[in-house]
Design a protein around this motif. Structure first.
Motif, PDB file in Angstrom:
ATOM      1  N   ARG A  42      44.591  20.533 -34.417  1.00 55.18           N
ATOM      2  CA  ARG A  42      45.566  21.307 -33.634  1.00 55.18           C
ATOM      3  C   ARG A  42      45.480  22.787 -33.973  1.00 55.18           C
ATOM      4  O   ARG A  42      45.662  23.649 -33.119  1.00 55.18           O
ATOM      5  N   MET A  43      45.188  23.096 -35.229  1.00 49.60           N
ATOM      6  CA  MET A  43      45.118  24.479 -35.668  1.00 49.60           C
ATOM      7  C   MET A  43      43.853  25.169 -35.164  1.00 49.60           C
ATOM      8  O   MET A  43      43.912  26.277 -34.643  1.00 49.60           O
ATOM      9  N   LEU A  96      53.779  18.502 -43.422  1.00 47.84           N
ATOM     10  CA  LEU A  96      53.442  17.267 -42.713  1.00 47.84           C
ATOM     11  C   LEU A  96      52.693  16.287 -43.605  1.00 47.84           C
ATOM     12  O   LEU A  96      52.962  15.083 -43.580  1.00 47.84           O
ATOM     13  N   THR A 105      46.485  17.749 -37.727  1.00 49.08           N
ATOM     14  CA  THR A 105      46.994  19.098 -37.979  1.00 49.08           C
ATOM     15  C   THR A 105      45.870  20.128 -37.937  1.00 49.08           C
ATOM     16  O   THR A 105      46.005  21.180 -37.311  1.00 49.08           O
ATOM     17  N   VAL A 147      47.025  12.500 -40.515  1.00 49.39           N
ATOM     18  CA  VAL A 147      47.933  13.637 -40.326  1.00 49.39           C
ATOM     19  C   VAL A 147      47.182  14.942 -40.600  1.00 49.39           C
ATOM     20  O   VAL A 147      47.318  15.920 -39.854  1.00 49.39           O
ATOM     21  N   GLY A 197      51.329  22.313 -42.176  1.00 53.19           N
ATOM     22  CA  GLY A 197      50.396  21.250 -42.559  1.00 53.19           C
ATOM     23  C   GLY A 197      50.736  20.666 -43.916  1.00 53.19           C
ATOM     24  O   GLY A 197      50.682  19.447 -44.114  1.00 53.19           O
ATOM     25  N   TYR A 246      50.584  27.606 -39.934  1.00 62.98           N
ATOM     26  CA  TYR A 246      49.924  26.300 -39.836  1.00 62.98           C
ATOM     27  C   TYR A 246      49.667  25.679 -41.204  1.00 62.98           C
ATOM     28  O   TYR A 246      49.797  24.473 -41.378  1.00 62.98           O
TER      29      TYR A 246
END
Length: 106
Positions: A68-69, A34, A65, A61, A31, A27
């Protein structure tokens, strides 16, 4: 060609262990990619005279991220909130006279 090969080997050296190990290392690597891609996106659009807001784009972003993690159930609401913040920013820019504000949002 040689430079591309060196870059590909370097990315494979970093990326393959992240994919194999997974978890937080994966991640963090994704990340980083991204956030770098969002940064490049903003600069490419600025090169053609659009004005996307860098803090909202890169910060959004990063927020999506991270959510989501660590909090996957809240990733979609964070994503929707980020879009609403960006829309609000560009709507205000339009109201202040920026004719291309809608195109800046792209």
């Amino acid at each position: 060609m040689r430079r591309r090969l060196i870059t590909a080997l370097g990315l494979a050296f970093i990326g393959l262990p992240a994919i194999i190990l997974g978890g937080i290392f994966y991640y963090l690597l994704m990340g980083t990619f991204l956030i770098g891609a969002a940064w490049e996106y903003v600069h490419m659009f600025r090169a053609v005279k659009f004005e996307p807001q860098i803090h909202i784009t890169v910060g959004g972003v990063a927020l999506v991220t991270l959510s989501r993690m660590f909090l996957p159930d809240f990733a979609m609401p964070v994503f929707a909130a980020t879009i609403l913040v960006a829309l609000t920013y560009h709507l205000i820019a339009y109201e202040r006279g920026r004719e291309q504000a809608a195109l800046d949002f792209v």
